[in-house]
Scaffold this motif. Structure first.
Motif, PDB file in Angstrom:
ATOM      1  N   ASN A   6       0.873  -1.164   0.000  1.00 18.02           N
ATOM      2  CA  ASN A   6       0.000   0.000   0.000  1.00 18.02           C
ATOM      3  C   ASN A   6       0.914   1.218   0.000  1.00 18.02           C
ATOM      4  N   LEU A   7       1.229   1.704  -1.168  1.00 16.03           N
ATOM      5  CA  LEU A   7       2.163   2.814  -1.297  1.00 16.03           C
ATOM      6  C   LEU A   7       1.638   4.097  -0.665  1.00 16.03           C
ATOM      7  N   PHE A   8       0.335   4.231  -0.550  1.00 13.49           N
ATOM      8  CA  PHE A   8      -0.235   5.447   0.015  1.00 13.49           C
ATOM      9  C   PHE A   8      -0.214   5.447   1.539  1.00 13.49           C
ATOM     10  N   ALA A   9       0.047   4.303   2.149  1.00 11.28           N
ATOM     11  CA  ALA A   9       0.138   4.217   3.603  1.00 11.28           C
ATOM     12  C   ALA A   9       1.582   4.270   4.092  1.00 11.28           C
ATOM     13  N   SER A  10       2.515   4.216   3.190  1.00 13.44           N
ATOM     14  CA  SER A  10       3.932   4.184   3.551  1.00 13.44           C
ATOM     15  C   SER A  10       4.483   5.592   3.773  1.00 13.44           C
ATOM     16  N   PRO A  11       5.077   5.850   4.944  1.00 14.37           N
ATOM     17  CA  PRO A  11       5.702   7.161   5.166  1.00 14.37           C
ATOM     18  C   PRO A  11       6.832   7.441   4.171  1.00 14.37           C
ATOM     19  N   LYS A  15       6.756  10.566   1.428  1.00 16.00           N
ATOM     20  CA  LYS A  15       7.783  11.596   1.284  1.00 16.00           C
ATOM     21  C   LYS A  15       8.250  11.681  -0.171  1.00 16.00           C
ATOM     22  N   ALA A  16       8.463  10.542  -0.791  1.00 19.10           N
ATOM     23  CA  ALA A  16       8.921  10.518  -2.185  1.00 19.10           C
ATOM     24  C   ALA A  16       7.835  11.029  -3.122  1.00 19.10           C
ATOM     25  N   PHE A  17       6.589  10.600  -2.915  1.00 19.80           N
ATOM     26  CA  PHE A  17       5.493  11.014  -3.789  1.00 19.80           C
ATOM     27  C   PHE A  17       5.271  12.523  -3.749  1.00 19.80           C
ATOM     28  N   LYS A  18       5.512  13.142  -2.601  1.00 20.56           N
ATOM     29  CA  LYS A  18       5.371  14.588  -2.487  1.00 20.56           C
ATOM     30  C   LYS A  18       6.244  15.284  -3.534  1.00 20.56           C
TER      31      LYS A  18
END
Length: 157
Positions: A6-11, A15-18
């Motif tokens: 779950n990439l959207f739950a990973s801190p 940080k990277a997606f931001k």
């Protein structure tokens, strides 16, 4: 199919997606026509077999007014008469930029020259970044087996 992560739950992913989303926004705001950007995103995603991105970019393009004919013919754009010369040059650049491992020289000089006929240096920069960004997104989704089909327009834009 269930996603491996779950990439959207990973801190860490958050940080990277931001930063990735900020980069994507810069490309989206470039002077490369939005329709061209969506066609390129769709073609790169087709080549890479990224169902999530195909789902997203098909829906986003249709919502923005793209026709079903043009969306359905992206995979066979060379034989379709529904694209402008600039769109064709962008699609060709996207294909060669995505299939760099298939060709010893990467993107050929002729392909680059055709793209440069239609796009200035800043637009070429945006296209190259967009192609690279789409390849990154496709690989993230493919590696983690993100399921497709439930994308809603505007979720990431």
């Amino acid at each position: 199919m269930d996603a491996r992560l779950n990439l959207f739950a990973s801190p860490t992913a958050g940080k990277a997606f931001k930063h990735l989303m900020a980069a994507g926004k810069a490309v989206k705001e470039s002077t490369v026509p939005a329709a061209t950007q969506e066609l390129v995103a769709l073609r790169v995603s087709q080549i890479n077999g990224c169902a999530v991105c195909i789902d997203m970019h098909t829906k986003e393009a249709a919502h923005a007014g793209e026709t079903a004919v043009r969306l359905n013919l992206v995979a066979a754009w060379r034989e379709a008469a529904v694209y402008t010369e600039a769109e064709r040059a962008a699609l060709e650049l996207a294909e060669e930029g995505t299939r760099v491992a298939d060709g010893a020289g990467g993107v050929g000089d002729e392909v680059w020259a055709r793209a440069a006929l239609h796009f200035d240096e800043e637009e070429l920069t945006a296209l190259v970044l967009h192609i690279a960004f789409m390849n990154l997104a496709n690989r993230l989704n493919a590696i983690t087996r993100q399921p497709a089909g439930d994308y809603e327009v505007g979720r990431f834009h």
